[in-house]
Write a protein that holds these residues in place. Structure first.
Motif, PDB file in Angstrom:
ATOM      1  N   MET A  15       0.853  -1.175   0.000  1.00 54.98           N
ATOM      2  CA  MET A  15       0.000   0.000   0.000  1.00 54.98           C
ATOM      3  C   MET A  15       0.901   1.241   0.000  1.00 54.98           C
ATOM      4  N   ASN A  16       0.472   2.238  -0.694  1.00 53.15           N
ATOM      5  CA  ASN A  16       1.194   3.508  -0.749  1.00 53.15           C
ATOM      6  C   ASN A  16       1.380   4.036   0.671  1.00 53.15           C
ATOM      7  N   PRO A  17       2.617   4.420   1.060  1.00 57.44           N
ATOM      8  CA  PRO A  17       2.864   4.880   2.435  1.00 57.44           C
ATOM      9  C   PRO A  17       2.044   6.113   2.822  1.00 57.44           C
ATOM     10  N   ILE A  18       1.801   7.007   1.895  1.00 56.85           N
ATOM     11  CA  ILE A  18       1.006   8.206   2.214  1.00 56.85           C
ATOM     12  C   ILE A  18      -0.425   7.808   2.549  1.00 56.85           C
ATOM     13  N   VAL A  19      -0.996   6.938   1.744  1.00 62.86           N
ATOM     14  CA  VAL A  19      -2.368   6.462   1.996  1.00 62.86           C
ATOM     15  C   VAL A  19      -2.410   5.720   3.332  1.00 62.86           C
ATOM     16  N   ARG A  20      -1.403   4.887   3.568  1.00 63.93           N
ATOM     17  CA  ARG A  20      -1.365   4.129   4.821  1.00 63.93           C
ATOM     18  C   ARG A  20      -1.269   5.065   6.029  1.00 63.93           C
ATOM     19  N   ASN A  21      -0.478   6.126   5.931  1.00 63.47           N
ATOM     20  CA  ASN A  21      -0.345   7.080   7.034  1.00 63.47           C
ATOM     21  C   ASN A  21      -1.649   7.839   7.276  1.00 63.47           C
ATOM     22  N   ILE A  22      -2.326   8.207   6.208  1.00 67.00           N
ATOM     23  CA  ILE A  22      -3.626   8.875   6.357  1.00 67.00           C
ATOM     24  C   ILE A  22      -4.622   7.935   7.018  1.00 67.00           C
TER      25      ILE A  22
ATOM     26  N   ALA B 110      -3.771   6.605  19.584  1.00 71.66           N
ATOM     27  CA  ALA B 110      -2.370   6.871  19.236  1.00 71.66           C
ATOM     28  C   ALA B 110      -1.610   5.567  19.024  1.00 71.66           C
ATOM     29  N   TYR B 111      -1.878   4.581  19.852  1.00 77.00           N
ATOM     30  CA  TYR B 111      -1.225   3.270  19.714  1.00 77.00           C
ATOM     31  C   TYR B 111      -1.496   2.682  18.336  1.00 77.00           C
ATOM     32  N   PHE B 112      -2.765   2.655  17.937  1.00 74.33           N
ATOM     33  CA  PHE B 112      -3.099   2.060  16.647  1.00 74.33           C
ATOM     34  C   PHE B 112      -2.603   2.906  15.476  1.00 74.33           C
ATOM     35  N   ALA B 113      -2.591   4.217  15.628  1.00 72.67           N
ATOM     36  CA  ALA B 113      -2.028   5.062  14.576  1.00 72.67           C
ATOM     37  C   ALA B 113      -0.553   4.725  14.379  1.00 72.67           C
ATOM     38  N   ALA B 114       0.177   4.554  15.478  1.00 73.84           N
ATOM     39  CA  ALA B 114       1.595   4.213  15.386  1.00 73.84           C
ATOM     40  C   ALA B 114       1.790   2.821  14.789  1.00 73.84           C
ATOM     41  N   LYS B 115       0.944   1.885  15.163  1.00 72.50           N
ATOM     42  CA  LYS B 115       1.052   0.522  14.646  1.00 72.50           C
ATOM     43  C   LYS B 115       0.775   0.466  13.142  1.00 72.50           C
ATOM     44  N   ILE B 116      -0.186   1.257  12.682  1.00 71.07           N
ATOM     45  CA  ILE B 116      -0.623   1.193  11.292  1.00 71.07           C
ATOM     46  C   ILE B 116       0.256   2.038  10.372  1.00 71.07           C
ATOM     47  N   ALA B 117       0.755   3.156  10.859  1.00 71.48           N
ATOM     48  CA  ALA B 117       1.514   4.084  10.010  1.00 71.48           C
ATOM     49  C   ALA B 117       2.707   3.385   9.360  1.00 71.48           C
ATOM     50  N   ALA B 118       2.979   3.794   8.123  1.00 70.56           N
ATOM     51  CA  ALA B 118       4.100   3.208   7.379  1.00 70.56           C
ATOM     52  C   ALA B 118       5.428   3.848   7.781  1.00 70.56           C
ATOM     53  N   THR B 119       5.410   5.131   8.073  1.00 71.20           N
ATOM     54  CA  THR B 119       6.625   5.877   8.422  1.00 71.20           C
ATOM     55  C   THR B 119       6.279   6.883   9.505  1.00 71.20           C
ATOM     56  N   ARG B 120       7.293   7.418  10.160  1.00 70.39           N
ATOM     57  CA  ARG B 120       7.115   8.478  11.158  1.00 70.39           C
ATOM     58  C   ARG B 120       5.954   8.173  12.112  1.00 70.39           C
ATOM     59  N   LYS B 121       5.998   6.990  12.659  1.00 68.04           N
ATOM     60  CA  LYS B 121       4.926   6.458  13.487  1.00 68.04           C
ATOM     61  C   LYS B 121       4.592   7.356  14.691  1.00 68.04           C
TER      62      LYS B 121
END
Length: 140
Positions: A1-8, A74-85
């Motif tokens: 998956m595109n890292p930008i999409v994954r971070n959003i 915040a935990y799940f955002a960090a777990k899911i994010a591709a970069t800069r968790k």
């Protein structure tokens, strides 16, 4: 998956999951700690009018809702994010802080609760959730 999409998606998922946890704890409030006689918390107007009846014990679950909701989001955002968790975890924490500020403006809660809530429930829990979510990860 595109890292930008994954971070959003990480931020959206964090906000949605954190909000669900928040609402779960808020729904427990009247069931675990009996509301004061005459308190109507079914509407925002009723809640505003009932706040003067609340004792310190009635603010336990709202604080837990805000803190644990932010932590989980915040935990799940960090777990899911591709970069800069950690950054995305903190974005979730800031999002919940903005909601907390809006609550402080709109609800006549005691100053001690508003202060505690704004200082301890959002940014520290966003940071902790981010730390826990980035544990054992090389992409912090």
């Amino acid at each position: 998956m595109n890292p930008i999409v994954r971070n959003i998606l990480a931020v959206i998922a964090g906000l949605v999951l954190g909000s669900a946890v928040n609402m779960f704890f808020i729904s427990l409030n009247g069931r675990v700690i009996t509301l004061p006689e005459g308190a109507d918390v079914s509407t925002m107007e009723g809640l505003k009018e009932s706040m003067s009846l609340f004792e310190p014990k009635h603010f336990i679950f709202p604080f837990l809702a805000h803190a644990i909701g932010t932590l989980i989001g915040a935990y799940f955002a960090a777990k899911i994010a591709a970069t800069r968790k950690m950054m995305f975890a903190m974005i979730v924490g800031i999002g919940f802080l903005i909601g907390g500020i809006i609550n402080v403006i709109n609800l006549p809660a005691p100053a001690w609760f508003s202060t505690l809530d704004l200082i301890a429930a959002y940014i520290p829990m966003g940071w902790l959730g981010g730390r826990l979510g980035t544990k054992h990860s090389s992409k912090n």
